[in-house]
Enzyme design. Sequence first.
Site, PDB file in Angstrom:
ATOM      1  N   GLY A  29       0.888  -1.272  -0.133  1.00  0.00           N
ATOM      2  CA  GLY A  29       0.108  -0.019   0.011  1.00  0.00           C
ATOM      3  C   GLY A  29       0.743   1.365  -0.045  1.00  0.00           C
ATOM      4  N   ASN A  30       0.225   2.394   0.429  1.00  0.00           N
ATOM      5  CA  ASN A  30       1.001   3.805   0.459  1.00  0.00           C
ATOM      6  C   ASN A  30       0.485   4.524   1.197  1.00  0.00           C
ATOM      7  OD1 ASN A  30      -1.323   5.655  -0.929  1.00  0.00           O
ATOM      8  ND2 ASN A  30      -1.090   3.809  -2.598  1.00  0.00           N
ATOM      9  N   ARG A  31       0.902   5.744   1.611  1.00  0.00           N
ATOM     10  CA  ARG A  31       0.620   6.689   2.718  1.00  0.00           C
ATOM     11  C   ARG A  31      -0.468   7.556   2.459  1.00  0.00           C
ATOM     12  NH1 ARG A  31       4.217   5.855   6.653  1.00  0.00           N
ATOM     13  NH2 ARG A  31       6.321   4.921   5.904  1.00  0.00           N
TER      14      ARG A  31
END
Length: 258
Positions: A29-31
Site C-alpha cells: 500500500g501507500n501513505r
Amino acid sequence: GRRDDLAGRHVVVSAGGTREAIDPVRFIGNRSSGLQGYALARTAVARGAEVTLVAANVTLPDPAGAKVVRVESARQLRDAVLAAAEHADAVVMAAAVADFRPVRQSETKIKKSSAEPDPIHLVKNPDILAELGETRRARREAYAAGDAPAHDAPAGRGRDAGNGSDAAREAGAGGPRPRVIVGFAAETDDVLANGRAKLERKGCDLLVVNQVGENLAFGTPDNAAVVLTAEGGSVEIPRGPKEDLADVVWDLVAQRLA
Ligand code: C5P
C-alpha cells in the site's frame, strides 16, 4: 461566484490509496490519507455538482451529498472510475494508485519458515488516468471525423438517431466524455519539467503537481502545488488548506466546462 458554478455537472473524484493483496492479511500500500480527494468532493458538492467519490481505503467519514464507492485495489478503482466517467463532465484522479501488484495472491496466509522467504513477483497495474485520456482521444478523433455524436447530445441520441457508424457507437451516446480530466502528481525534483512531461504522456487537461516533503502532502491538512494546463500554462497555489487547493482546481474545471 463559486456557489453554484458546478450545478448540473457530474464530477468523479478518486481518493485515497490502493492496496494490492499479497495474501489474506497482507498488502502493498501507500501513505495516502484521502484528505485531498475528500476536500475535492466536499467543495464540489458545495458548488452544486453531482459527485461520485471513489474511495480507496480511506477512513474518513463520507462527505455529505456525495455518492461514495469504496474500493481496495487498483483494478477495482479502475472499474469504478471508468464506469462513473461514462456519465461525467470531469474526472479528478487524486488517488494514489499502486503502480504494481503481486502476480499471485496467496489464498492462505504465507507462513514464516526457516527457509529463505519467497520473493514477491510484481506486474504492472493499469494506468487509469492514461486510459481515460487515451479513450477520450480516440473518441475525439471519431467525433472530428463526423462519426460520433457531440458530447453534450442527450443520452441515447447518437445511438437512436439510426445514423451512427461503428465509431459513433464505440464513442457512446455521450461522445467524448469526460470533457475535463485532471491528474495529480507528487514530484520531488525537477517538479515542473517532470509535471509537464507527465501531463502530455497521460493526455490530461490539468495536472496538479505537489511538491513532496516538509510537512506537505501525505496525511497533512495543508498542500502546496502548481497546476499545469494542457495549453502550457501554470497556476501556482500557495501553501494552504487542501480545500483551497480543491477550490482552485474546480475554478479551472468550471472555466473549461463553461
Ligand atoms: O505516474 P504517476 O503515478 O505519477 O501519476 C499520478 C497520477 O496518475 C495520479 O492522478 C494518479 O491518480 C494517476 N494514476 C492512475 N493509475 C495508475 C497510476 C497513477 O490513474 N496506475
